[in-house]
Design a protein around this motif. Structure first.
Motif, PDB file in Angstrom:
ATOM      1  N   LEU A 368       0.808  -1.217   0.000  1.00  9.05           N
ATOM      2  CA  LEU A 368       0.000   0.000   0.000  1.00  9.05           C
ATOM      3  C   LEU A 368       0.839   1.263   0.000  1.00  9.05           C
ATOM      4  CD1 LEU A 368      -2.949  -0.807   2.421  1.00  9.05           C
ATOM      5  CD2 LEU A 368      -2.934  -0.765  -0.064  1.00  9.05           C
ATOM      6  N   SER A 369       1.775   1.371   0.935  1.00  3.69           N
ATOM      7  CA  SER A 369       2.521   2.608   1.078  1.00  3.69           C
ATOM      8  C   SER A 369       3.424   2.892  -0.117  1.00  3.69           C
ATOM      9  CB  SER A 369       3.360   2.574   2.356  1.00  3.69           C
ATOM     10  OG  SER A 369       2.515   2.566   3.488  1.00  3.69           O
ATOM     11  N   ILE A 370       3.809   1.867  -0.842  1.00  6.60           N
ATOM     12  CA  ILE A 370       4.687   2.074  -1.999  1.00  6.60           C
ATOM     13  C   ILE A 370       3.932   1.796  -3.295  1.00  6.60           C
ATOM     14  CG2 ILE A 370       6.821   1.358  -3.121  1.00  6.60           C
ATOM     15  CD1 ILE A 370       7.971   0.730  -0.389  1.00  6.60           C
ATOM     16  N   ARG A 371       3.584   0.540  -3.540  1.00  6.34           N
ATOM     17  CA  ARG A 371       2.915   0.211  -4.805  1.00  6.34           C
ATOM     18  C   ARG A 371       1.543   0.858  -4.922  1.00  6.34           C
ATOM     19  NH1 ARG A 371       4.652  -6.171  -4.824  1.00  6.34           N
ATOM     20  NH2 ARG A 371       6.716  -5.888  -5.784  1.00  6.34           N
ATOM     21  N   GLY A 372       0.806   0.902  -3.804  1.00  9.06           N
ATOM     22  CA  GLY A 372      -0.520   1.521  -3.851  1.00  9.06           C
ATOM     23  C   GLY A 372      -0.460   2.994  -4.207  1.00  9.06           C
ATOM     24  N   ARG A 373       0.521   3.701  -3.627  1.00 13.47           N
ATOM     25  CA  ARG A 373       0.659   5.126  -3.935  1.00 13.47           C
ATOM     26  C   ARG A 373       0.996   5.349  -5.404  1.00 13.47           C
ATOM     27  NH1 ARG A 373       2.523   6.115   1.662  1.00 13.47           N
ATOM     28  NH2 ARG A 373       1.232   7.844   2.440  1.00 13.47           N
ATOM     29  N   LEU A 374       1.931   4.582  -5.914  1.00 10.93           N
ATOM     30  CA  LEU A 374       2.322   4.744  -7.313  1.00 10.93           C
ATOM     31  C   LEU A 374       1.183   4.372  -8.257  1.00 10.93           C
ATOM     32  CD1 LEU A 374       5.112   5.687  -8.441  1.00 10.93           C
ATOM     33  CD2 LEU A 374       5.080   5.155  -6.015  1.00 10.93           C
ATOM     34  N   ARG A 375       0.424   3.337  -7.909  1.00 15.93           N
ATOM     35  CA  ARG A 375      -0.696   2.942  -8.764  1.00 15.93           C
ATOM     36  C   ARG A 375      -1.737   4.052  -8.850  1.00 15.93           C
ATOM     37  NH1 ARG A 375      -2.431  -1.002  -5.928  1.00 15.93           N
ATOM     38  NH2 ARG A 375      -4.108   0.167  -4.932  1.00 15.93           N
ATOM     39  N   ASP A 376      -1.989   4.734  -7.736  1.00 19.57           N
ATOM     40  CA  ASP A 376      -3.002   5.779  -7.715  1.00 19.57           C
ATOM     41  C   ASP A 376      -2.635   6.967  -8.593  1.00 19.57           C
ATOM     42  OD1 ASP A 376      -4.549   4.290  -6.081  1.00 19.57           O
ATOM     43  OD2 ASP A 376      -4.172   5.432  -4.246  1.00 19.57           O
ATOM     44  N   ILE A 377      -1.362   7.202  -8.832  1.00 15.80           N
ATOM     45  CA  ILE A 377      -0.961   8.327  -9.678  1.00 15.80           C
ATOM     46  C   ILE A 377      -0.521   7.859 -11.058  1.00 15.80           C
ATOM     47  CG2 ILE A 377      -0.351   9.813  -7.742  1.00 15.80           C
ATOM     48  CD1 ILE A 377       2.557   9.090  -8.168  1.00 15.80           C
ATOM     49  N   GLY A 379       1.629   5.455 -11.796  1.00 15.36           N
ATOM     50  CA  GLY A 379       3.007   5.005 -11.894  1.00 15.36           C
ATOM     51  C   GLY A 379       3.176   3.544 -11.542  1.00 15.36           C
ATOM     52  N   THR A 380       4.429   3.119 -11.454  1.00 15.84           N
ATOM     53  CA  THR A 380       4.747   1.732 -11.132  1.00 15.84           C
ATOM     54  C   THR A 380       5.854   1.692 -10.092  1.00 15.84           C
ATOM     55  OG1 THR A 380       6.350   1.609 -12.950  1.00 15.84           O
ATOM     56  CG2 THR A 380       4.084   0.893 -13.415  1.00 15.84           C
ATOM     57  N   ALA A 381       5.885   0.617  -9.328  1.00 14.65           N
ATOM     58  CA  ALA A 381       6.937   0.398  -8.338  1.00 14.65           C
ATOM     59  C   ALA A 381       7.501  -1.000  -8.544  1.00 14.65           C
ATOM     60  CB  ALA A 381       6.382   0.552  -6.922  1.00 14.65           C
ATOM     61  N   GLU A 382       8.789  -1.059  -8.836  1.00 14.40           N
ATOM     62  CA  GLU A 382       9.442  -2.346  -9.081  1.00 14.40           C
ATOM     63  C   GLU A 382      10.488  -2.579  -7.992  1.00 14.40           C
ATOM     64  OE1 GLU A 382      11.937  -4.735 -12.565  1.00 14.40           O
ATOM     65  OE2 GLU A 382      11.166  -2.701 -12.906  1.00 14.40           O
ATOM     66  N   VAL A 393      14.460  -0.325  -4.897  1.00 15.62           N
ATOM     67  CA  VAL A 393      13.069  -0.020  -5.234  1.00 15.62           C
ATOM     68  C   VAL A 393      13.073   1.073  -6.288  1.00 15.62           C
ATOM     69  CG1 VAL A 393      10.827   0.753  -4.367  1.00 15.62           C
ATOM     70  CG2 VAL A 393      12.324  -0.622  -2.907  1.00 15.62           C
ATOM     71  N   GLU A 394      12.512   0.766  -7.442  1.00 11.95           N
ATOM     72  CA  GLU A 394      12.457   1.743  -8.542  1.00 11.95           C
ATOM     73  C   GLU A 394      11.036   2.261  -8.686  1.00 11.95           C
ATOM     74  OE1 GLU A 394      14.625   1.391 -12.556  1.00 11.95           O
ATOM     75  OE2 GLU A 394      12.517   0.983 -13.060  1.00 11.95           O
ATOM     76  N   LEU A 395      10.869   3.545  -8.478  1.00  9.02           N
ATOM     77  CA  LEU A 395       9.567   4.204  -8.557  1.00  9.02           C
ATOM     78  C   LEU A 395       9.528   5.064  -9.812  1.00  9.02           C
ATOM     79  CD1 LEU A 395       9.506   5.406  -4.837  1.00  9.02           C
ATOM     80  CD2 LEU A 395       8.676   3.236  -5.743  1.00  9.02           C
ATOM     81  N   LYS A 396       8.525   4.834 -10.651  1.00 13.51           N
ATOM     82  CA  LYS A 396       8.459   5.566 -11.913  1.00 13.51           C
ATOM     83  C   LYS A 396       7.079   6.160 -12.099  1.00 13.51           C
ATOM     84  CE  LYS A 396       9.302   5.239 -16.894  1.00 13.51           C
ATOM     85  NZ  LYS A 396       9.768   4.385 -18.007  1.00 13.51           N
ATOM     86  N   VAL A 397       7.053   7.448 -12.433  1.00  8.62           N
ATOM     87  CA  VAL A 397       5.802   8.146 -12.737  1.00  8.62           C
ATOM     88  C   VAL A 397       5.890   8.663 -14.164  1.00  8.62           C
ATOM     89  CG1 VAL A 397       4.248  10.025 -12.133  1.00  8.62           C
ATOM     90  CG2 VAL A 397       5.497   8.820 -10.336  1.00  8.62           C
ATOM     91  N   PRO A 398       5.153   8.082 -15.107  1.00  9.10           N
ATOM     92  CA  PRO A 398       5.181   8.587 -16.484  1.00  9.10           C
ATOM     93  C   PRO A 398       4.722  10.034 -16.543  1.00  9.10           C
ATOM     94  CG  PRO A 398       4.148   6.428 -16.381  1.00  9.10           C
ATOM     95  CD  PRO A 398       4.311   6.902 -14.974  1.00  9.10           C
ATOM     96  N   ARG A 399       5.325  10.816 -17.412  1.00  7.54           N
ATOM     97  CA  ARG A 399       5.014  12.236 -17.482  1.00  7.54           C
ATOM     98  C   ARG A 399       3.563  12.479 -17.849  1.00  7.54           C
ATOM     99  NH1 ARG A 399       8.442  15.648 -15.396  1.00  7.54           N
ATOM    100  NH2 ARG A 399      10.139  14.755 -16.609  1.00  7.54           N
ATOM    101  N   GLU A 400       3.053  11.777 -18.846  1.00  8.69           N
ATOM    102  CA  GLU A 400       1.664  11.990 -19.266  1.00  8.69           C
ATOM    103  C   GLU A 400       0.703  11.564 -18.181  1.00  8.69           C
ATOM    104  OE1 GLU A 400       0.446  13.578 -21.824  1.00  8.69           O
ATOM    105  OE2 GLU A 400       2.506  14.078 -22.347  1.00  8.69           O
ATOM    106  N   GLU A 401       1.005  10.468 -17.489  1.00  4.65           N
ATOM    107  CA  GLU A 401       0.124  10.009 -16.421  1.00  4.65           C
ATOM    108  C   GLU A 401       0.066  11.035 -15.301  1.00  4.65           C
ATOM    109  OE1 GLU A 401      -1.277   6.552 -18.111  1.00  4.65           O
ATOM    110  OE2 GLU A 401      -1.832   7.522 -16.244  1.00  4.65           O
ATOM    111  N   ALA A 402       1.208  11.657 -15.017  1.00  4.03           N
ATOM    112  CA  ALA A 402       1.217  12.675 -13.970  1.00  4.03           C
ATOM    113  C   ALA A 402       0.346  13.848 -14.354  1.00  4.03           C
ATOM    114  CB  ALA A 402       2.644  13.138 -13.710  1.00  4.03           C
ATOM    115  N   ARG A 403       0.399  14.252 -15.634  1.00  2.00           N
ATOM    116  CA  ARG A 403      -0.442  15.364 -16.075  1.00  2.00           C
ATOM    117  C   ARG A 403      -1.914  14.990 -16.043  1.00  2.00           C
ATOM    118  NH1 ARG A 403       3.237  16.943 -21.347  1.00  2.00           N
ATOM    119  NH2 ARG A 403       4.931  17.966 -20.209  1.00  2.00           N
ATOM    120  N   ASP A 404      -2.201  13.748 -16.493  1.00  2.00           N
ATOM    121  CA  ASP A 404      -3.600  13.304 -16.494  1.00  2.00           C
ATOM    122  C   ASP A 404      -4.158  13.271 -15.093  1.00  2.00           C
ATOM    123  OD1 ASP A 404      -3.225  10.897 -19.203  1.00  2.00           O
ATOM    124  OD2 ASP A 404      -3.456  13.083 -19.180  1.00  2.00           O
TER     125      ASP A 404
END
Length: 413
Positions: A368-377, A379-382, A393-404
């Motif tokens: 929840l605290s990691i993967r759940g947060r990234l999923r809600d915005i 992004g992905t957490a690997e 832990v690799e946290l990625k937020v795609p630029r377009e997804e962040a804007r959306d």
């Protein structure tokens, strides 16, 4: 943080009411036009004029009645069908027998179908079948015999109205199901958000009290034991809490309704982006090295906050499972297609299957605290862990997804 309720209304049925409104007006004009074109052939045209003097005002005055399901009451439906049946039964008195035998139209003509369709939209296919049966009996009485044309017209109205009524029933059931699903999704997301907040604060404190109390011994050990019991109970509640039954969904006059509680952004409405770097600086220290670009790393405000919180959760896991003196590194990469934040430690790594076991025990730091947060915005957490070589832990937020994400938050307000 103030919460606000967002109400979504959806209706497949409402366009049918609008179409029925237009249909009644057009068919009323059509029936009057037929009379004007053939009034010289009628035996008692004055009787037809008297009927149309009632039909036209009735059609126009009752347009609000066919605007939605709430306004279209049973009493109105009965009265409306009565107007149609009276018109059919008056036809032999106003028209010549020869025109009736030749298949001439009734006084209300196809306006009658509008009354039957109102039954279908309001009450479904059973109401439609009942209204169609009455219209069929009236047509047989008007013709004086059961002809092929009469059978054809009655079957056409009957089949069409029953089909529409059946479709309306399916649409209503689908709307209720969809409303319930949306509400469950909203409630689940809210529960996950609360679970993350609880994990980041209360559970961490309880775990620390348990460890320190056990280490100190004496009365502190008893306090630590109680804190440990409460931690386990709270983790079980957070992990297994069920979404309560919905009482907000309803099949209202304009469609199914679903209500969801939203937590608005803390940022002002005109804030379009936020630099991620200042949010990560508090995590840096003697044991945590932060490497970041020299230029601002801009993200949507909510995406930036959630990404920083996920980094904090990853560091909490390092301190808890590796040790307070463990070293960790945070690397921020601002790529054209997104932002990547990597958190790496020097610990022993995570054994295979340990994350699934921890999630089953209610330990939701990663889930929840990691993967759940990234999923809600968006992004992905690997998580990459090699025994003896630490965890990354690799946290990625795609630029377009962040804007959306920001755009959706703005439209929800």
């Amino acid at each position: 943080m103030a919460k606000r309720e967002r109400v979504m209304r959806m209706s497949v049925e409402q366009p049918l009411w609008r179409a029925l409104t237009a249909y009644r007006v057009l068919t009323m004009l059509y029936a009057i036009g037929l009379f004007v074109a053939a009034h010289e052939k009628l035996d008692r045209p004055w009787l037809a004029v008297a009927y149309y003097a009632v039909l036209a005002p009735w059609t126009l005055a009752t347009l609000p009645r066919v605007a939605n399901a709430a306004s279209c009451t049973r009493r109105f439906l009965v009265a409306d069908l009565t107007v149609a049946l009276v018109g059919i039964l008056l036809t032999p008195l106003a028209d010549s027998q020869q025109r009736i035998v030749d298949g001439g139209p009734t006084l209300p003509s196809i306006w009658t179908a509008g009354s039957v369709l109102a039954f279908a939209i309001k009450g479904g296919w059973r109401w439609a079948a009942s209204a169609s049966l009455l219209v069929g009996v009236a047509n047989v009485i008007q013709r004086g015999a059961f002809s092929r044309d009469t059978l054809h017209n009655v079957l056409l109205v009957c089949i069409a109205s029953i089909a529409i009524g059946y479709v309306v029933e399916l649409a209503r059931a689908s709307e209720r199901t969809l409303a319930r699903a949306l509400e469950i999704e909203a409630a689940t997301r809210e529960r996950e958000r609360l679970a993350r907040d609880i994990h980041d604060s209360v559970l961490q404190v309880l775990a620390m009290v348990q460890r320190r109390g056990t280490a100190l011994g004496g009365e502190a050990a008893e306090l630590g034991r109680l804190a440990g019991e409460q931690e386990v109970a709270l983790r079980t509640l957070v992990a297994g809490g069920m979404v309560p039954p919905s009482h907000a969904s309803e099949d209202a006059s304009q469609g199914a309704v679903v209500r969801a509680v939203e937590v608005p952004d803390e940022e002002p409405d005109d804030a379009s982006s936020r630099d991620l770097r200042p949010l990560l600086v508090p995590h840096a220290g003697a044991k945590v090295t932060l490497s970041e670009p020299g230029a601002p790393v801009l993200l949507a405000p909510r995406a930036a906050r959630e990404l920083a919180a996920a980094v904090g959760a990853a560091l909490d896991n390092v301190r808890r499972h590796v040790g307070a003196d463990a070293r960790a590194w945070i690397l921020v990469e601002d790529e054209p297609d997104g932002v990547i934040v990597t958190v790496r430690d020097e610990g022993p790594g995570i054994p295979e299957g340990r994350l699934a076991q921890a999630e089953g025990e209610g330990r939701l730091g990663v889930a929840l605290s990691i993967r759940g947060r990234l999923r809600d915005i968006g992004g992905t957490a690997e998580l990459i862990s090699v025994p003896g070589q630490g965890t990354e832990v690799e946290l990625k937020v795609p630029r377009e997804e962040a804007r959306d994400t920001r755009g959706k938050a703005g439209r929800a307000r």
